[in-house]
Structure formats: C-alpha cells, structure tokens
Design an enzyme around this catalytic site. Structure first.
Site, PDB file in Angstrom:
ATOM      1  N   ARG A   1       3.518   4.673   9.728  1.00 38.65           N
ATOM      2  CA  ARG A   1       4.870   4.637  10.276  1.00 38.65           C
ATOM      3  C   ARG A   1       5.418   5.889  10.635  1.00 38.65           C
ATOM      4  O   ARG A   1       4.776   6.984  10.352  1.00 38.65           O
ATOM      5  CB  ARG A   1       5.659   4.016   8.943  1.00 38.65           C
ATOM      6  CG  ARG A   1       5.021   2.733   8.585  1.00 38.65           C
ATOM      7  CD  ARG A   1       5.972   2.300   7.039  1.00 38.65           C
ATOM      8  NE  ARG A   1       5.935   0.686   7.079  1.00 38.65           N
ATOM      9  CZ  ARG A   1       4.576   0.349   6.245  1.00 38.65           C
ATOM     10  NH1 ARG A   1       3.860   1.023   5.627  1.00 38.65           N
ATOM     11  NH2 ARG A   1       4.527  -1.009   5.997  1.00 38.65           N
TER      12      ARG A   1
ATOM     13  N   LYS B   1       5.980   2.748   1.794  1.00 42.27           N
ATOM     14  CA  LYS B   1       7.142   1.662   1.795  1.00 42.27           C
ATOM     15  C   LYS B   1       6.879   0.699   0.546  1.00 42.27           C
ATOM     16  O   LYS B   1       7.597   0.116  -0.054  1.00 42.27           O
ATOM     17  CB  LYS B   1       7.153   0.716   3.160  1.00 42.27           C
ATOM     18  CG  LYS B   1       8.324  -0.359   3.121  1.00 42.27           C
ATOM     19  CD  LYS B   1       8.279  -0.968   4.424  1.00 42.27           C
ATOM     20  CE  LYS B   1       9.264  -1.901   4.814  1.00 42.27           C
ATOM     21  NZ  LYS B   1       9.573  -2.680   5.794  1.00 42.27           N
TER      22      LYS B   1
ATOM     23  N   HIS C   1       8.364   1.927  16.394  1.00 41.55           N
ATOM     24  CA  HIS C   1       7.482   1.327  15.163  1.00 41.55           C
ATOM     25  C   HIS C   1       6.374   0.421  15.748  1.00 41.55           C
ATOM     26  O   HIS C   1       5.574  -0.016  15.133  1.00 41.55           O
ATOM     27  CB  HIS C   1       8.529   0.493  14.241  1.00 41.55           C
ATOM     28  CG  HIS C   1       7.853  -0.232  13.293  1.00 41.55           C
ATOM     29  ND1 HIS C   1       7.455   0.710  12.079  1.00 41.55           N
ATOM     30  CD2 HIS C   1       7.701  -1.533  12.996  1.00 41.55           C
ATOM     31  CE1 HIS C   1       6.795   0.014  11.234  1.00 41.55           C
ATOM     32  NE2 HIS C   1       6.955  -1.420  11.782  1.00 41.55           N
TER      33      HIS C   1
ATOM     34  N   ARG D   1       2.958   1.007  15.681  1.00 49.68           N
ATOM     35  CA  ARG D   1       2.018   0.598  14.491  1.00 49.68           C
ATOM     36  C   ARG D   1       1.641  -0.608  14.823  1.00 49.68           C
ATOM     37  O   ARG D   1       0.417  -1.302  14.634  1.00 49.68           O
ATOM     38  CB  ARG D   1       2.930   0.565  13.324  1.00 49.68           C
ATOM     39  CG  ARG D   1       2.285  -0.078  12.275  1.00 49.68           C
ATOM     40  CD  ARG D   1       3.356   0.244  10.937  1.00 49.68           C
ATOM     41  NE  ARG D   1       2.878  -0.635   9.617  1.00 49.68           N
ATOM     42  CZ  ARG D   1       1.707  -0.195   8.725  1.00 49.68           C
ATOM     43  NH1 ARG D   1       1.321   1.001   8.964  1.00 49.68           N
ATOM     44  NH2 ARG D   1       1.765  -0.572   7.754  1.00 49.68           N
TER      45      ARG D   1
ATOM     46  N   TRP E   1      -0.299  -2.493   3.679  1.00 51.82           N
ATOM     47  CA  TRP E   1       0.478  -3.758   3.491  1.00 51.82           C
ATOM     48  C   TRP E   1       0.204  -4.079   1.938  1.00 51.82           C
ATOM     49  O   TRP E   1      -0.992  -4.129   1.598  1.00 51.82           O
ATOM     50  CB  TRP E   1       0.206  -4.759   4.459  1.00 51.82           C
ATOM     51  CG  TRP E   1       0.713  -4.378   5.649  1.00 51.82           C
ATOM     52  CD1 TRP E   1       2.184  -4.690   5.980  1.00 51.82           C
ATOM     53  CD2 TRP E   1       0.306  -4.108   6.972  1.00 51.82           C
ATOM     54  NE1 TRP E   1       2.438  -4.431   7.134  1.00 51.82           N
ATOM     55  CE2 TRP E   1       1.140  -4.064   8.003  1.00 51.82           C
ATOM     56  CE3 TRP E   1      -1.218  -4.031   7.251  1.00 51.82           C
ATOM     57  CZ2 TRP E   1       0.940  -3.846   9.236  1.00 51.82           C
ATOM     58  CZ3 TRP E   1      -1.310  -3.403   8.751  1.00 51.82           C
ATOM     59  CH2 TRP E   1      -0.288  -3.373   9.689  1.00 51.82           C
TER      60      TRP E   1
ATOM     61  N   TYR F   1      -0.480 -11.133  12.972  1.00 51.27           N
ATOM     62  CA  TYR F   1      -1.303 -10.593  14.036  1.00 51.27           C
ATOM     63  C   TYR F   1      -2.648 -11.675  14.099  1.00 51.27           C
ATOM     64  O   TYR F   1      -3.436 -11.297  15.186  1.00 51.27           O
ATOM     65  CB  TYR F   1      -2.025  -9.181  13.475  1.00 51.27           C
ATOM     66  CG  TYR F   1      -0.890  -8.193  13.393  1.00 51.27           C
ATOM     67  CD1 TYR F   1      -0.260  -7.525  14.508  1.00 51.27           C
ATOM     68  CD2 TYR F   1      -0.537  -7.632  12.320  1.00 51.27           C
ATOM     69  CE1 TYR F   1       0.821  -6.690  14.379  1.00 51.27           C
ATOM     70  CE2 TYR F   1       0.356  -6.812  11.989  1.00 51.27           C
ATOM     71  CZ  TYR F   1       1.057  -6.509  12.894  1.00 51.27           C
ATOM     72  OH  TYR F   1       1.993  -5.527  12.641  1.00 51.27           O
TER      73      TYR F   1
END
Length: 349
Positions: A191, A218, A277, A280, A303, A312
């Site tokens: 990020r 995050k 972003h 990414r 994640w 994706y």
C-alpha cells in the site's frame, strides 16, 4: 441548581453530586439555558431512579463515543471514524442513547444525502453509528436494543488494473523520483503508506525480505514481504540517498505521491481512471493471471481473509481447466475426431 458556562465551550454545563457522593460535571450540549435546565432536571431525576428504584442508568451518545474510541485504537480506520463522528456531533451531541431511534437516524441520513455525496459516503457514516450502538448494546449493556440502520445500495466497481505495456508507458513519463516507487509497488503490492514510510531498518537484502510492522498494516498484523530480484535492484539503487527512509526526494522522505506530477504522467501515458492504490490491484491481477493461487496471494498481500482476494479470481481460469477437459474427454468417447491428447495439442498450438 449548579448550572454554569465555561470559557472554552458555547454550551451550558452542569455540576451534580450523586447519591453515592460522586461529583458529576458535564456539558448539556446546548447553549439554550432553558433547555440546559431541563436537561439538568431530567438527569438528576434519572440518577434518583437509579439509586432508589434500581432503574438501569442511561448513557449519552458522548459517553459512548469516548468509550468506543478508547476501545478501538487498534483500528486502522479510526482516523476516518473520528471524521464521521465529528460530522455527527451536530445531530447526536448530548443525546441519550435510548433516544436514538429510526426517525432520528433517517433524518441524519437525509442530511448526509443532501450534501450530494455518494451512497458509499452515507453508508460509512451509518456504519460508525451502528458500530457504536452495537457496542453499547452487546458489550456494555447500556442499551436493550439497537434500531435497524438502513444501508443504501452501492454499485460494485470493477477492479482497475493496467497491462504490462501500460505500466511501461507510465514508467517512461513519470518524474525520476516516482519511478522507483512505482516499480517497487508493482513488484510487492504494498500500500501507498507502506511504500512512502518504508525504512532501511525494515529491509534485509541478504534474505531478500522486507517487513511491515503491525502498526503499519491495515489488518494490524505484521507482514513479511519477499522481494523479487527486480525489487532488490530498486532498493539497492536507493542506498545512500537518505539515512532512514528508502525513498526520498532532494534529501527528504517522500510523503505525498498523488501529486500533479503523478496525474500529469497518467495523462501522458494515456491511462484514465487510475489511482495510486490501483498499483496494488495491478500487482494482484498480474499474479492471478500468472497462476498464483488465491490463498498464496492472500498471504503475499497481507489480506485478513481470502474473501478479500476473490475479486481477482475472475482474471484466471487455469484452476478450472482440468474440469473442462474431463467433460471434453467424455464427449470424445466414440468420436473419430481424435483423442484428447491430440485435441489438447491442437489447442496449445
């Protein structure tokens, strides 16, 4: 009655001594003296009910917000939570929690929509209200029930990514100080804040690894970032430019990347509707198209759950090919057009 005003506040304040000897001093949330007196009397009556009749104590929105923020300091999104809570102050300041009903919530939603914002912006405010009220009900037992909070429909956006050719075009027109950062982002999928804040203490070139600390991630979990050969080259080229930070410009760490220079380069490269972003998203999309399994991509990208990377999945169908071929082999039984191996050979040509 102890009703007074403070120099640092436009509201009237009250000072009450509870039955157990506690001194309570708080804002009434209003600059109207008559309303402040009414608030004082209601609070004093409520305290008497609690002490003498065992009635469940009532709490204000302000009390709930203070406790909520104290208990959610770990949230990466707390900064945006505070922004939403400041906006809500005009509607909920001084309100008792049990006074927050569907009618009030609908009026808040209408006020937010009147600012001509997207449905997603309205929903983010509603989510903060819901989070505070749910804690008040489920964890603190300050509320018996939480009113239903309506969410507006949000359009599902496609994942925005660019091709290798587009990335090459972008790199040729970017300012020199942004080129290594974009290359590094496309190689690691980190990020923006993790790239701009990357320090030499987080890099081990011998082991070809970088680390993102929990307070920088995050999901608030440490991330080990394997560095590709290309990423290592980018890092090596930055050695000696700055004492602490990997990426710098004129001797200072780079803090902002979404600049006029970035936007100008996008125009020059002929790339539209693309944010920093989205680098990414591009990195993740390239991985999936190259055959990287989703659970591996999840770990690489840090994640929290595999659901976050399913957006994706449509970019690759290789994991389904064997099942398609099974059906093809059944259809080919008794067919003189050739065996499966021959068909596959033709398909691969």
């Amino acid at each position: 009655m102890s009703l007074f005003q403070r120099k640092d506040s436009p509201y009237w304040w009250i000072k009450i001594i509870a039955h157990d000897g506690r001194r309570i001093q708080q804002s009434t949330g209003t600059a109207d003296k008559a309303k402040a007196e009414e608030y004082h009397d209601k609070l004093k009556a409520s305290m008497w009910d609690q002490a003498r009749l065992g009635v469940k104590p009532r709490h204000t929105w302000n009390e709930a917000v203070v406790r909520y923020l104290a208990e959610t300091t770990h949230k990466a999104s707390q900064c945006s939570d505070k922004t939403h809570l400041r906006w809500l102050d005009r509607f909920l300041n001084g309100r008792m929690l049990d006074e927050i009903n569907r009618e009030l919530l609908d009026s808040i939603m209408a006020a937010r929509m009147a600012e001509n914002v997207k449905n997603s912006s309205v929903n983010r405010v509603n989510e903060v209200i819901r989070a505070v009220l749910r804690k008040a009900s489920n964890e603190w037992e300050w509320l018996d029930r939480v009113p239903r909070i309506r969410m507006l429909p949000e359009p599902k956006r496609r994942v925005r990514w660019i091709t290798h050719d587009e990335a090459d075009r972008l790199l040729t027109v970017l300012p020199k100080h942004l080129v290594p950062m974009v290359k590094f982002s496309l190689e690691t999928g980190l990020r923006r804040a993790n790239v701009t804040g990357l320090q030499w203490s987080q890099i081990d070139l011998t082991r070809r690894t970088a680390w993102i600390h929990p307070d920088q991630a995050k999901a608030r979990k440490a991330i080990a970032v394997p560095l590709s050969a290309a990423a290592v080259i980018v890092i090596r080229e930055q050695i000696g430019n700055h004492a602490t930070h990997v990426f710098s410009y004129h001797g200072n760490p780079i803090v902002q990347v979404n600049t006029k220079a970035w936007r100008k380069a996008l125009v020059a490269a002929g790339i539209e509707n693309f944010r920093w972003h989205d680098l990414r998203h591009t990195w993740a999309s390239w991985h999936v198209q190259a055959g990287t399994p989703l659970h591996v991509l999840q770990e690489l990208g840090g994640w929290e759950c595999v659901e976050m990377v399913r957006k994706y999945a449509h970019l690759s169908s290789e994991h389904l090919t064997e099942y398609v071929d099974r059906l093809s082999s059944l259809k080919l039984v008794g067919n003189d057009s050739g065996d499966l191996a021959t068909i596959q050979l033709r398909a691969n040509k």
